[in-house]
Design an enzyme around this catalytic site. Structure first.
Site, mmCIF file in Angstrom:
data_model
loop_
_atom_site.group_PDB
_atom_site.id
_atom_site.type_symbol
_atom_site.label_atom_id
_atom_site.label_comp_id
_atom_site.label_asym_id
_atom_site.label_seq_id
_atom_site.Cartn_x
_atom_site.Cartn_y
_atom_site.Cartn_z
ATOM 1 N N HIS A 21 3.054 -5.959 3.828
ATOM 2 C CA HIS A 21 2.209 -4.874 3.272
ATOM 3 C C HIS A 21 0.777 -5.384 3.229
ATOM 4 O O HIS A 21 0.420 -6.184 2.366
ATOM 5 C CB HIS A 21 2.674 -4.480 1.863
ATOM 6 C CG HIS A 21 1.877 -3.350 1.260
ATOM 7 N ND1 HIS A 21 2.479 -2.251 0.674
ATOM 8 C CD2 HIS A 21 0.547 -3.152 1.132
ATOM 9 C CE1 HIS A 21 1.548 -1.430 0.236
ATOM 10 N NE2 HIS A 21 0.357 -1.958 0.486
ATOM 11 N N HIS B 157 -3.561 -4.398 3.964
ATOM 12 C CA HIS B 157 -4.674 -3.503 4.298
ATOM 13 C C HIS B 157 -5.718 -4.294 5.085
ATOM 14 O O HIS B 157 -6.281 -5.261 4.562
ATOM 15 C CB HIS B 157 -5.319 -2.944 3.025
ATOM 16 C CG HIS B 157 -4.367 -2.127 2.207
ATOM 17 N ND1 HIS B 157 -4.198 -0.777 2.393
ATOM 18 C CD2 HIS B 157 -3.496 -2.489 1.231
ATOM 19 C CE1 HIS B 157 -3.272 -0.330 1.551
ATOM 20 N NE2 HIS B 157 -2.833 -1.352 0.833
ATOM 21 N N ASN C 82 -3.820 3.694 5.541
ATOM 22 C CA ASN C 82 -4.680 4.544 4.698
ATOM 23 C C ASN C 82 -6.166 4.368 5.006
ATOM 24 O O ASN C 82 -6.972 4.055 4.140
ATOM 25 C CB ASN C 82 -4.383 4.323 3.202
ATOM 26 C CG ASN C 82 -4.670 2.910 2.727
ATOM 27 O OD1 ASN C 82 -4.625 1.961 3.503
ATOM 28 N ND2 ASN C 82 -4.968 2.765 1.450
ATOM 29 N N HIS D 175 5.020 4.157 -1.565
ATOM 30 C CA HIS D 175 4.186 3.879 -2.740
ATOM 31 C C HIS D 175 4.832 4.631 -3.900
ATOM 32 O O HIS D 175 4.717 5.854 -3.989
ATOM 33 C CB HIS D 175 2.738 4.339 -2.525
ATOM 34 C CG HIS D 175 1.860 3.987 -3.685
ATOM 35 N ND1 HIS D 175 0.877 3.024 -3.620
ATOM 36 C CD2 HIS D 175 1.848 4.445 -4.965
ATOM 37 C CE1 HIS D 175 0.295 2.914 -4.812
ATOM 38 N NE2 HIS D 175 0.864 3.768 -5.641
ATOM 39 N N HIS E 34 5.349 -2.988 -3.224
ATOM 40 C CA HIS E 34 4.653 -3.582 -4.382
ATOM 41 C C HIS E 34 5.246 -3.153 -5.724
ATOM 42 O O HIS E 34 4.572 -2.539 -6.556
ATOM 43 C CB HIS E 34 3.143 -3.323 -4.347
ATOM 44 C CG HIS E 34 2.708 -1.921 -3.982
ATOM 45 N ND1 HIS E 34 3.239 -0.799 -4.547
ATOM 46 C CD2 HIS E 34 1.797 -1.478 -3.084
ATOM 47 C CE1 HIS E 34 2.639 0.261 -4.030
ATOM 48 N NE2 HIS E 34 1.781 -0.121 -3.135
ATOM 49 N N ASP F 206 -0.105 -6.799 -0.205
ATOM 50 C CA ASP F 206 -0.976 -5.690 -0.592
ATOM 51 C C ASP F 206 -2.421 -6.173 -0.726
ATOM 52 O O ASP F 206 -3.182 -5.651 -1.547
ATOM 53 C CB ASP F 206 -0.491 -5.013 -1.877
ATOM 54 C CG ASP F 206 -1.155 -3.669 -2.111
ATOM 55 O OD1 ASP F 206 -1.749 -3.117 -1.173
ATOM 56 O OD2 ASP F 206 -1.086 -3.174 -3.260
ATOM 57 N N HIS G 66 -11.912 -4.576 -1.086
ATOM 58 C CA HIS G 66 -12.993 -3.624 -1.391
ATOM 59 C C HIS G 66 -14.231 -4.479 -1.636
ATOM 60 O O HIS G 66 -14.119 -5.564 -2.219
ATOM 61 C CB HIS G 66 -12.690 -2.818 -2.659
ATOM 62 C CG HIS G 66 -11.545 -1.868 -2.525
ATOM 63 N ND1 HIS G 66 -11.665 -0.634 -1.931
ATOM 64 C CD2 HIS G 66 -10.239 -1.975 -2.894
ATOM 65 C CE1 HIS G 66 -10.501 -0.011 -1.949
ATOM 66 N NE2 HIS G 66 -9.607 -0.810 -2.521
ATOM 67 N N ALA H 258 -9.346 0.383 -6.660
ATOM 68 C CA ALA H 258 -8.151 -0.410 -6.955
ATOM 69 C C ALA H 258 -7.851 -1.322 -5.777
ATOM 70 O O ALA H 258 -7.848 -0.872 -4.632
ATOM 71 C CB ALA H 258 -6.971 0.517 -7.204
HETATM 72 C C1 NCD Z 1 -4.716 -0.130 -1.983
HETATM 73 C C2 NCD Z 1 -6.002 0.110 -1.168
HETATM 74 O O1 NCD Z 1 -7.065 -0.294 -1.642
HETATM 75 O O2 NCD Z 1 -5.917 0.645 -0.058
HETATM 76 N N1 NCD Z 1 -5.082 -0.415 -3.333
HETATM 77 C C3 NCD Z 1 -4.322 -1.077 -4.247
HETATM 78 O O3 NCD Z 1 -4.719 -1.150 -5.409
HETATM 79 N N2 NCD Z 1 -3.171 -1.620 -3.929
HETATM 80 C C4 NCD Z 1 -3.828 1.051 -1.870
HETATM 81 C C5 NCD Z 1 -2.414 0.801 -2.348
HETATM 82 O O4 NCD Z 1 -1.674 0.032 -1.745
HETATM 83 O O5 NCD Z 1 -2.045 1.376 -3.369
HETATM 84 ZN ZN ZN Z 2 -1.317 -1.270 -0.470
#
Ligand code: NCD
Ligand code: ZN
Length: 346
Positions: A14, A16, A42, A137, A175, A248, A252, A264
């Site tokens: 998982h 991003h 996403n 999710h 998660h 995860d 950011h 988040a």
């Molecule tokens: C994730 C994101 O920033 O894309 N944020 C997070 O807090 N985990 C999205 C997600 O996995 O919920």
């Molecule tokens: Zn995520």
């Protein structure tokens, strides 16, 4: 005597990676230690078709350091308009490994997710037929449900009904953050798996809220009480094949985290393996680290474990950057609030 630990190369189930300048900055952080990762779809706009997934995969491959053998495992973002035939074709072509379900409004860039679960029935039935896993999710979005209860309520009201209505559907609870999640996953049989993040093994909700608000510990699902963190630690270190690593890692920029309404996500790609080794050592489970990082995930996804290995070496406290620079601005690296002693030496 130097203590070393050799593991099959880990995978991240998982992750991003974002796009553009952020992708170029964060992809090498994962590719350094991991062989494969399930890439979250996403983006804005989201990765919804096979063609989107192919184009995004090519952008990821182009962002990797020269000579990197890292393989992105692509996912589609499930919407109420997802075409089952396009999905099945992308799966048959080996273009996608899984499909991601976001309840609309649950988290970052989830606006195109699902509100009416009946609308995605035909897609879920196709996925059950072709054996394509659904990554979920698992949080309800009802404003009357307390944010700390959203995972447990989702299991009862959404996840369990979907699984009962769709026999054969293979599901990953992404998660998980609660003892209810641990319990439900461990009783779900071979068609149910669950990922656990690095940061949820380390922090509880006090780390976010006590003694001043700490935006860098805010992620979704939000960290829960200590008893839930301990349940996650027991699950991750148990060797139970249901549970595997999905970091995860969700970068950011600091500018977007440190706002009156901050994003988040915790960015853990850089130091995840050092943290996990520390956690497993604390729990007397170093011999089960490989199951969590490198064996249980491939088994669930019906892929061979990696043939290559990495070696971790224990020594003086590990140093790592407190942030990485990206073309979009700095991204803070997750601070586990403890010294780490295991470094990846190969
Ligand atoms: C994730 C994101 O920033 O894309 N944020 C997070 O807090 N985990 C999205 C997600 O996995 O919920
Ligand atoms: Zn995520």
């Amino acid at each position: 005597m130097t203590q070393t630990l050799t593991l099959r190369t880990p995978d991240d189930w998982h992750l991003h990676l974002r796009d553009g300048a952020m992708l170029r900055a964060v992809a090498p952080e994962t590719a350094r230690h991991f062989a494969r990762a399930i890439i979250m779809p996403n983006l804005v706009p989201p990765v919804v078709t096979g063609a989107d997934a192919a184009a995004y995969r090519d952008r990821i491959l182009a962002a990797l350091p020269k000579g990197s053998g890292f393989t992105p495992l692509m996912t589609l973002y499930l919407t109420e308009d997802t075409d089952p035939a396009d999905l099945a074709q992308a799966h048959a072509d080996g273009l996608i490994t899984a499909v991601k379900l976001y309840p609309a409004g649950a988290t970052t860039n989830s606006a195109s997710g699902v509100t009416n679960f009946d609308k995605v029935r035909p897609v879920l039935e196709t996925m059950a037929e072709i054996g394509c896993p659904l990554c979920v999710h698992g949080e309800v979005v009802d404003s009357d449900i307390d944010i700390f209860d959203r995972e447990a309520v989702f299991i009862e009201r959404v996840l369990d009904p979907i699984r009962r209505a769709t026999p054969g559907l293979r599901v990953v609870m992404e998660h998980i953050t609660t003892m209810q999640g641990v319990e439900y996953a461990s009783e779900g049989g071979p068609e149910l798996g669950a990922t656990i993040t690095t940061h949820h093994l380390v922090i509880n909700r006090n780390h976010i809220l006590a003694g001043g608000i700490k935006p860098h510990y805010y992620c979704l699902p939000v960290a829960k009480r200590e008893e839930h963190r301990l349940a996650l630690r027991r699950a991750a270190t148990s060797g139970d094949p249901t549970f595997f690593l999905g970091t995860d890692s969700a970068p950011h920029t600091d500018a977007n985290k440190l706002l009156p309404c901050g994003c988040a996500g915790c960015f853990t790609a850089t130091n995840t393996l050092s943290i996990l080794a520390e956690v497993f050592e604390q729990d007397g489970a170093l011999d089960r680290l490989e199951s969590f990082t490198s064996l249980n995930g491939p088994k669930f996804y019906r892929l061979p474990p990696n043939e290559s290995t990495i070696t971790l070496t224990k020594g003086a406290p590990v140093t790592y950057p407190d942030h990485i620079d990206t073309g979009d601005g700095p991204v803070t690296v997750f601070d586990p609030l403890m010294p780490l002693h295991w470094r990846v030496s190969t």
